[in-house]
Design a protein around this motif. Structure first.
Motif, PDB file in Angstrom:
ATOM      1  N   ARG A 255       0.825  -1.207   0.000  1.00  0.00           N
ATOM      2  CA  ARG A 255       0.000   0.000   0.000  1.00  0.00           C
ATOM      3  C   ARG A 255       0.862   1.260   0.000  1.00  0.00           C
ATOM      4  NH1 ARG A 255      -4.596  -0.269   4.364  1.00  0.00           N
ATOM      5  NH2 ARG A 255      -5.085   1.715   3.315  1.00  0.00           N
ATOM      6  N   LEU A 256       1.990   1.232   0.707  1.00  0.00           N
ATOM      7  CA  LEU A 256       2.930   2.353   0.615  1.00  0.00           C
ATOM      8  C   LEU A 256       3.486   2.467  -0.804  1.00  0.00           C
ATOM      9  CD1 LEU A 256       5.016   1.985   3.917  1.00  0.00           C
ATOM     10  CD2 LEU A 256       3.460   3.864   3.354  1.00  0.00           C
ATOM     11  N   ALA A 257       3.797   1.310  -1.395  1.00  0.00           N
ATOM     12  CA  ALA A 257       4.351   1.303  -2.757  1.00  0.00           C
ATOM     13  C   ALA A 257       3.332   1.827  -3.769  1.00  0.00           C
ATOM     14  CB  ALA A 257       4.781  -0.106  -3.127  1.00  0.00           C
ATOM     15  N   HIS A 284       5.663  -5.453  -0.689  1.00  0.00           N
ATOM     16  CA  HIS A 284       5.553  -6.724   0.024  1.00  0.00           C
ATOM     17  C   HIS A 284       4.091  -6.970   0.366  1.00  0.00           C
ATOM     18  CE1 HIS A 284       5.970  -9.845   3.059  1.00  0.00           C
ATOM     19  NE2 HIS A 284       7.286  -9.905   2.854  1.00  0.00           N
ATOM     20  N   ASP A 285       3.597  -8.161   0.126  1.00  0.00           N
ATOM     21  CA  ASP A 285       2.266  -8.656   0.514  1.00  0.00           C
ATOM     22  C   ASP A 285       1.459  -9.196  -0.660  1.00  0.00           C
ATOM     23  OD1 ASP A 285       2.689  -8.034   3.176  1.00  0.00           O
ATOM     24  OD2 ASP A 285       1.613  -6.118   3.055  1.00  0.00           O
ATOM     25  N   THR A 298       6.107  -5.191  -8.534  1.00  0.00           N
ATOM     26  CA  THR A 298       6.910  -6.334  -8.087  1.00  0.00           C
ATOM     27  C   THR A 298       6.783  -6.436  -6.566  1.00  0.00           C
ATOM     28  OG1 THR A 298       8.476  -6.257  -9.916  1.00  0.00           O
ATOM     29  CG2 THR A 298       9.278  -7.183  -7.837  1.00  0.00           C
ATOM     30  N   THR A 299       6.531  -7.643  -6.082  1.00  0.00           N
ATOM     31  CA  THR A 299       6.210  -7.778  -4.667  1.00  0.00           C
ATOM     32  C   THR A 299       6.511  -9.185  -4.163  1.00  0.00           C
ATOM     33  OG1 THR A 299       4.427  -7.446  -3.039  1.00  0.00           O
ATOM     34  CG2 THR A 299       3.804  -8.392  -5.157  1.00  0.00           C
ATOM     35  N   ILE A 300       6.171  -9.424  -2.918  1.00  0.00           N
ATOM     36  CA  ILE A 300       6.248 -10.747  -2.301  1.00  0.00           C
ATOM     37  C   ILE A 300       4.823 -11.192  -1.991  1.00  0.00           C
ATOM     38  CG2 ILE A 300       6.877 -12.013  -0.205  1.00  0.00           C
ATOM     39  CD1 ILE A 300       9.283 -11.638  -1.917  1.00  0.00           C
ATOM     40  N   SER A 301       4.461 -12.364  -2.471  1.00  0.00           N
ATOM     41  CA  SER A 301       3.121 -12.875  -2.170  1.00  0.00           C
ATOM     42  C   SER A 301       3.163 -13.736  -0.916  1.00  0.00           C
ATOM     43  CB  SER A 301       2.572 -13.695  -3.342  1.00  0.00           C
ATOM     44  OG  SER A 301       3.276 -14.907  -3.483  1.00  0.00           O
ATOM     45  N   GLN A 302       2.163 -13.549  -0.072  1.00  0.00           N
ATOM     46  CA  GLN A 302       1.992 -14.385   1.099  1.00  0.00           C
ATOM     47  C   GLN A 302       1.029 -15.514   0.740  1.00  0.00           C
ATOM     48  OE1 GLN A 302       1.936 -12.445   5.006  1.00  0.00           O
ATOM     49  NE2 GLN A 302       1.580 -10.514   3.951  1.00  0.00           N
ATOM     50  N   ASP A 303       1.256 -16.670   1.292  1.00  0.00           N
ATOM     51  CA  ASP A 303       0.436 -17.834   0.977  1.00  0.00           C
ATOM     52  C   ASP A 303      -0.837 -17.806   1.821  1.00  0.00           C
ATOM     53  OD1 ASP A 303      -0.633 -20.318   0.376  1.00  0.00           O
ATOM     54  OD2 ASP A 303       1.305 -21.329   0.376  1.00  0.00           O
ATOM     55  N   LEU A 332       5.432 -20.461  10.458  1.00  0.00           N
ATOM     56  CA  LEU A 332       5.765 -19.411   9.501  1.00  0.00           C
ATOM     57  C   LEU A 332       5.902 -20.006   8.107  1.00  0.00           C
ATOM     58  CD1 LEU A 332       8.488 -17.433  11.516  1.00  0.00           C
ATOM     59  CD2 LEU A 332       6.036 -16.980  11.376  1.00  0.00           C
ATOM     60  N   PHE A 333       5.313 -19.319   7.132  1.00  0.00           N
ATOM     61  CA  PHE A 333       5.362 -19.784   5.747  1.00  0.00           C
ATOM     62  C   PHE A 333       6.235 -18.855   4.918  1.00  0.00           C
ATOM     63  CE2 PHE A 333       1.541 -21.691   7.423  1.00  0.00           C
ATOM     64  CZ  PHE A 333       1.542 -22.953   6.845  1.00  0.00           C
ATOM     65  N   ASP A 334       6.924 -19.436   3.943  1.00  0.00           N
ATOM     66  CA  ASP A 334       7.779 -18.643   3.057  1.00  0.00           C
ATOM     67  C   ASP A 334       6.940 -17.782   2.129  1.00  0.00           C
ATOM     68  OD1 ASP A 334       9.992 -19.815   4.155  1.00  0.00           O
ATOM     69  OD2 ASP A 334      10.429 -21.112   2.441  1.00  0.00           O
ATOM     70  N   GLY A 335       7.478 -16.593   1.824  1.00  0.00           N
ATOM     71  CA  GLY A 335       6.878 -15.754   0.796  1.00  0.00           C
ATOM     72  C   GLY A 335       7.410 -16.134  -0.582  1.00  0.00           C
ATOM     73  N   LYS A 336       6.732 -15.690  -1.617  1.00  0.00           N
ATOM     74  CA  LYS A 336       7.129 -16.015  -2.985  1.00  0.00           C
ATOM     75  C   LYS A 336       7.353 -14.714  -3.756  1.00  0.00           C
ATOM     76  CE  LYS A 336       5.499 -18.377  -7.161  1.00  0.00           C
ATOM     77  NZ  LYS A 336       4.358 -19.142  -7.772  1.00  0.00           N
ATOM     78  N   LEU A 337       8.465 -14.631  -4.456  1.00  0.00           N
ATOM     79  CA  LEU A 337       8.773 -13.452  -5.259  1.00  0.00           C
ATOM     80  C   LEU A 337       7.843 -13.379  -6.481  1.00  0.00           C
ATOM     81  CD1 LEU A 337      10.681 -11.026  -5.869  1.00  0.00           C
ATOM     82  CD2 LEU A 337      12.127 -12.648  -7.121  1.00  0.00           C
TER      83      LEU A 337
END
Length: 343
Positions: A255-257, A284-285, A298-303, A332-337
């Motif tokens: 949201r900042l981005a 990120h998110d 471009t971001t990181i997706s949360q599962d 904790l789950f990994d994020g995906k690029l």
């Protein structure tokens, strides 16, 4: 009394010959079953080493099939999406979800928990405000109702926490941005509402050190949930002032981005991967709107699905267990690029 310890209601049903639904009905309200059935259950309790669920089967606390779900800000599509995923999992398991928003207000968060307490829920899934949350009130609530936190963690509160590994996800993004261009600066709010922001800042410092680059953190004034406005006004001014020492900015959240992208467009600053672009911006998110920005973010997706599934299954495991967990669990789950055109 039998020497064998009965671990759960399924085992008790098997050895006593009394059906699982009948036992559940009895433990919720002994007067709700026939006198002869009640006598059979009580005789079996005397014979076998079994005690009903610490939470949901307490005879003095009539629970329902309701599951409370509390998110910090339902107007944010991110929380709408993850709240919906949790809600669907509850319905699939035969529970009735009650979805509430705290509207970014700690008093409302407390009021939501009090309202749920009065409804005698089987358990509650809470995405807390974080820094602004009343930890004492939430901890007290968790002594009476099974509680699992998700998205944002409050240390030593509730029976479990489920979320994204921010250190893994931020490191993944920093490594990509360093590999594909100039190393990123980090843009965040000075007083972030969500505790994930603090973890992401620390993860950025550690990742930049591993990459052999100097870290540059820029903090915007303002607090609350108006991230796009802050990204546009504060982040936009940094762009205008040419304050960033590199041409790449990693924002603490999407949201900042999104706000910074809008400011860049307004000020004729081209963002992206094309040769005539002067800036790269990432977030990120994987906010639901991030794929529709210009350029796409471009971001990181949360599962979402994995977080929802683990949070719900963890809560149901606590509800069905015969005692409060000995230790607090964290998953904790990994994020995906997610590589798009903005960086």
């Amino acid at each position: 009394m039998s020497q064998k310890k009965i671990r759960n209601m399924e085992e008790f049903a098997a050895v006593s010959g009394i059906s699982r639904p009948t036992l559940s009905k009895y433990f919720n309200d002994p007067e709700s079953v026939r006198k002869s059935t009640r006598q059979r259950v009580e005789d079996a309790l005397l014979h076998y080493d079994y005690r009903p669920n610490f939470y949901a089967m307490n005879q003095n606390r009539r629970t329902t099939r309701n599951i409370g779900i509390v998110v910090p800000y339902l107007a944010d599509p991110f929380f709408t999406e993850i709240g919906r995923a949790v809600e669907v999992k509850c319905i699939e398991a035969g529970y009735s979800p009650i979805l509430l928003s705290s509207h970014g207000n700690p008093d409302q968060e407390n009021d939501n928990l009090e309202a749920l307490r009065a409804l005698k829920p089987a358990g509650v899934l809470l995405a807390p405000l974080g820094r602004a949350s009343d930890k004492g009130a939430i901890t007290k609530f968790s002594t009476e109702v099974p509680l699992v936190l998700f998205d944002a963690n409050i240390e030593d509160t509730g029976e479990a926490f489920v979320g994204t590994d921010n250190f893994q996800s931020v490191d993944l993004m920093v490594e990509y941005l360093c590999r594909s261009g100039q190393p990123p600066c980090f843009f965040e709010m000075k007083s972030p509402s969500n505790p994930n922001a603090n973890k992401r800042r620390q993860a950025y410092f550690e990742s930049m050190a591993r990459q052999g680059h100097e870290a540059h953190v820029f903090q915007a004034e303002g607090e609350g949930w108006d991230f796009e406005e802050i990204g546009s006004s504060e982040g936009g001014q940094l762009l205008i002032d040419n304050a960033f020492p590199t041409n790449t900015v990693l924002c603490s959240n999407d949201r900042l981005a999104i706000g910074m992208l809008a400011a860049a467009y307004k000020n004729d600053i081209k963002v992206g991967l094309e040769p005539d672009a002067s800036m790269r911006i990432a977030g990120h998110d994987d906010h639901p709107f991030s794929k529709f920005t210009c350029p796409p973010l471009t971001t990181i997706s949360q599962d979402y699905a994995a977080i929802a599934d683990r949070a719900v299954s963890t809560l149901f495991g606590i509800i069905e267990s015969d005692s409060k967990p000995a230790t607090r669990k964290e998953s904790l789950f990994d994020g995906k690029l997610v590589m798009r055109d903005s960086a």
